[in-house]
Design a protein around this motif. Structure first.
Motif, PDB file in Angstrom:
ATOM      1  N   ASP A 105      16.263  43.421  21.958  1.00 33.11           N
ATOM      2  CA  ASP A 105      17.247  44.000  21.905  1.00 33.11           C
ATOM      3  C   ASP A 105      17.729  44.749  22.556  1.00 33.11           C
ATOM      4  N   TRP A 106      16.917  44.529  24.231  1.00 31.92           N
ATOM      5  CA  TRP A 106      18.407  45.276  24.979  1.00 31.92           C
ATOM      6  C   TRP A 106      19.453  44.633  25.271  1.00 31.92           C
ATOM      7  N   ALA A 107      19.704  43.107  25.083  1.00 36.54           N
ATOM      8  CA  ALA A 107      20.532  42.179  25.638  1.00 36.54           C
ATOM      9  C   ALA A 107      21.705  42.097  24.694  1.00 36.54           C
ATOM     10  N   ALA A 108      20.271  42.475  22.840  1.00 37.91           N
ATOM     11  CA  ALA A 108      21.832  42.099  21.307  1.00 37.91           C
ATOM     12  C   ALA A 108      22.108  43.058  21.252  1.00 37.91           C
ATOM     13  N   LEU A 109      21.708  44.394  21.715  1.00 38.84           N
ATOM     14  CA  LEU A 109      22.334  46.060  21.423  1.00 38.84           C
ATOM     15  C   LEU A 109      23.281  46.782  21.911  1.00 38.84           C
ATOM     16  N   HIS A 110      23.907  45.434  22.819  1.00 36.44           N
ATOM     17  CA  HIS A 110      24.994  45.947  23.318  1.00 36.44           C
ATOM     18  C   HIS A 110      26.486  46.401  22.985  1.00 36.44           C
ATOM     19  N   HIS A 111      26.564  46.776  21.470  1.00 35.74           N
ATOM     20  CA  HIS A 111      27.464  47.030  20.795  1.00 35.74           C
ATOM     21  C   HIS A 111      27.134  47.569  20.176  1.00 35.74           C
ATOM     22  N   GLU A 112      26.194  48.112  19.722  1.00 39.55           N
ATOM     23  CA  GLU A 112      25.522  49.423  18.780  1.00 39.55           C
ATOM     24  C   GLU A 112      25.863  50.532  19.102  1.00 39.55           C
ATOM     25  N   LYS A 113      26.781  51.768  18.832  1.00 38.64           N
ATOM     26  CA  LYS A 113      27.208  53.126  19.126  1.00 38.64           C
ATOM     27  C   LYS A 113      26.697  54.197  18.467  1.00 38.64           C
ATOM     28  N   LEU A 114      25.704  55.592  19.275  1.00 38.77           N
ATOM     29  CA  LEU A 114      25.071  56.667  19.195  1.00 38.77           C
ATOM     30  C   LEU A 114      24.701  56.709  17.529  1.00 38.77           C
ATOM     31  N   ASP A 115      26.497  57.272  17.303  1.00 36.98           N
ATOM     32  CA  ASP A 115      26.434  57.269  15.876  1.00 36.98           C
ATOM     33  C   ASP A 115      26.795  56.579  14.718  1.00 36.98           C
ATOM     34  N   GLY A 116      26.485  55.355  14.457  1.00 36.56           N
ATOM     35  CA  GLY A 116      26.025  54.609  14.398  1.00 36.56           C
ATOM     36  C   GLY A 116      27.076  53.412  13.787  1.00 36.56           C
ATOM     37  N   SER A 117      28.329  53.346  14.438  1.00 38.54           N
ATOM     38  CA  SER A 117      29.472  52.821  13.686  1.00 38.54           C
ATOM     39  C   SER A 117      29.690  51.510  14.970  1.00 38.54           C
ATOM     40  N   GLY A 118      28.810  51.161  15.649  1.00 32.54           N
ATOM     41  CA  GLY A 118      28.682  50.317  16.005  1.00 32.54           C
ATOM     42  C   GLY A 118      27.949  48.514  15.336  1.00 32.54           C
ATOM     43  N   TYR A 119      27.988  47.514  15.986  1.00 28.81           N
ATOM     44  CA  TYR A 119      27.689  45.985  15.250  1.00 28.81           C
ATOM     45  C   TYR A 119      26.181  45.678  16.059  1.00 28.81           C
ATOM     46  N   PRO A 120      25.041  44.948  15.390  1.00 30.09           N
ATOM     47  CA  PRO A 120      25.693  43.992  14.592  1.00 30.09           C
ATOM     48  C   PRO A 120      25.104  44.725  13.362  1.00 30.09           C
ATOM     49  N   PHE A 121      23.970  46.249  14.020  1.00 24.93           N
ATOM     50  CA  PHE A 121      23.133  46.732  13.210  1.00 24.93           C
ATOM     51  C   PHE A 121      23.245  47.901  12.468  1.00 24.93           C
ATOM     52  N   GLY A 122      24.535  48.722  12.924  1.00 23.44           N
ATOM     53  CA  GLY A 122      24.382  49.523  12.910  1.00 23.44           C
ATOM     54  C   GLY A 122      23.550  51.145  13.027  1.00 23.44           C
ATOM     55  N   LYS A 123      22.878  50.777  13.820  1.00 23.33           N
ATOM     56  CA  LYS A 123      21.489  51.546  14.269  1.00 23.33           C
ATOM     57  C   LYS A 123      22.358  52.654  14.723  1.00 23.33           C
ATOM     58  N   THR A 124      22.137  54.166  14.568  1.00 25.32           N
ATOM     59  CA  THR A 124      21.765  55.371  15.436  1.00 25.32           C
ATOM     60  C   THR A 124      21.625  55.567  16.493  1.00 25.32           C
ATOM     61  N   ALA A 125      21.792  56.976  17.288  1.00 26.69           N
ATOM     62  CA  ALA A 125      21.048  57.445  18.432  1.00 26.69           C
ATOM     63  C   ALA A 125      19.943  57.785  18.292  1.00 26.69           C
ATOM     64  N   GLU A 126      19.196  57.619  17.648  1.00 24.79           N
ATOM     65  CA  GLU A 126      17.783  57.987  16.793  1.00 24.79           C
ATOM     66  C   GLU A 126      17.031  56.388  17.620  1.00 24.79           C
ATOM     67  N   GLU A 127      17.850  55.300  16.651  1.00 28.60           N
ATOM     68  CA  GLU A 127      17.440  54.602  17.102  1.00 28.60           C
ATOM     69  C   GLU A 127      17.472  53.089  18.519  1.00 28.60           C
ATOM     70  N   LEU A 128      18.003  54.150  19.052  1.00 25.32           N
ATOM     71  CA  LEU A 128      18.532  53.247  20.564  1.00 25.32           C
ATOM     72  C   LEU A 128      17.700  53.896  21.498  1.00 25.32           C
TER      73      LEU A 128
END
Length: 406
Positions: free
Chosen positions: A323-346
């Motif tokens: 997860d540390w490796a794969a979520l490096h393009h997620e954004k706190l506002d949920g606009s990132g990828y691949p999963f569209g995670k939000t601040a609470e999930e990162l």
């Protein structure tokens, strides 16, 4: 740290298969099929336990230097000859690179010259002119198995290709292949077992035969492993140069700056080294496009983070680092990828990797641009933090930590 090393190697073999598919049109799971055929043959020679695991690792990694070879040799030749057919060019030099690359990997037994000589012919007509009695058994096994899988991939693992494979081995016994290995293969494999090679149960059968147990890795070994994987990824494209190594080093430095303990620093270094392994599945026509990507191209590029997640999911008890490796393009506002995670999930390590990945990309030189200064990169990071995309606190720590270097 305890690691499922052969699981990591297996994950890496998928990435290498993607490169080999581009180069010589071998379909995915080539490395795993070569490993499975190899261990089946090896059992006929009485090889068991840790030695069998080492053979499987060598088979999975027999083409580990393909990206390096393409980067350093093929591209150089293409500059001189734009009409050169890459797939027809001899690839023997990748054996030298591959042998060097695995020297620091934690094998149980001596695997010297296994990768180096895996394209040698029994009669001494291979790249290094070694005859079969001078070639390690593991190298001879992998050479035969590599060829068998290529034959299988020409039209499927059916009766016709089974007959073709047998005829090929018999025809070239004592020239390309030594008699011992030909005999072992023909005694172990039947038409039915050959047909199973194309099925979905291949990996299950492989792991039933190979003792896939976790190994303890000290800090030095962990770093060697991370650097090995990062090198394979970074050689995929000259446009990304030393990006993975750079992210690994800077992420670990920032983690140390933030007071993380040694174990978590090791994990973050490994995550940084692996964060772009999914790019191995993305074509270089996209990776190396210097201009703006089209919407369709960008959509394909974004898939690399999902591929990283998928590839690293193969490794046992690796979810945290994955997860540390794969979520490096997620954004706190949920606009990132691949999963569209939000601040609470990162969590914080995921936020560290996101910030460091951007900082490294901005500050490194690439063929089409000069790297930014520390101040310029920090300005962009701070703007992104204000927009709610990345962590403002970590952005401030990036300025402080890396400002000491510049």
């Amino acid at each position: 740290m305890e690691l499922d090393i052969i699981g990591l190697v297996s994950a890496c073999s998928y990435a290498l298969d993607c490169i080999e598919a581009e180069l010589v049109h071998v379909t995915n799971r080539h490395g795993k099929r070569v490993a499975y055929i190899s261990v089946c043959m090896a059992e006929k020679f009485g090889i068991i336990g840790e030695a069998l695991q080492d053979l499987a690792m060598c088979a999975l990694l027999h083409d580990n230097a393909l990206t390096q070879y393409i980067s350093e040799e093929v591209r150089h030749d293409l500059i001189k000859d734009q009409t050169m057919d890459i797939s027809s060019k001899k690839l023997g030099v990748h054996c030298v690179y591959g042998e060097q690359n695995i020297k620091k990997l934690p094998f149980y037994t001596d695997v010297t010259n296994v990768i180096l000589y895996h394209h040698e012919n029994a009669d001494g007509t291979g790249p290094f002119r070694k005859k079969w009695e001078e070639i390690p058994l593991f190298a001879r096994i992998i050479h035969l198995c590599d060829t068998i899988d290529i034959i299988g991939n020409t039209g499927g693992y059916d009766q016709q290709n089974w007959e073709q494979a047998k005829a090929y081995l018999v025809k070239y016994e004592n020239t390309i292949f030594d008699a011992e290995c030909v005999k072992a293969f023909l005694e172990v494999f039947s038409e039915e077992k050959f047909a199973d090679m194309g099925g979905e149960e291949l990996e299950k059968r492989l792991w039933e035969k190979v003792p896939r147990k976790k190994q303890f890795c000290d800090e030095g070994t962990c770093k060697d492993l991370a650097d090995f994987f990062a090198q394979i990824v970074d050689y995929k494209s000259e446009f990304t140069g030393m990006h993975s190594i750079g992210v690994a080093k800077k992420a670990a430095a920032l983690a140390e700056h933030l007071g993380y303990d040694r174990l978590d620093i090791q994990k973050i270094y490994l995550a940084g080294a692996l964060h772009d392994i999914g790019k191995m599945a993305i074509g270089n026509e996209i990776l190396e496009k210097p201009g703006r990507l089209t919407d369709e191209e960008f959509s394909k590029m974004k898939n690399h983070a999902g591929y990283t997640y998928m590839i690293l999911s193969e490794v046992e008890d690796f979810e945290e680092i994955r997860d540390w490796a794969a979520l490096h393009h997620e954004k706190l506002d949920g606009s990132g990828y691949p999963f569209g995670k939000t601040a609470e999930e990162l969590n914080e390590p995921e936020r560290i990797l996101a910030c460091v990945d951007i900082y490294q990309a901005l500050t490194e030189d690439r063929p089409y641009k000069k790297g930014m200064t520390h101040e310029q990169a920090c300005g962009i990071l701070e703007d992104m933090a204000q927009k709610g995309w990345i962590d403002a606190k970590i952005t401030g720590q990036v300025r402080e930590c890396f400002g000491e270097i510049h």
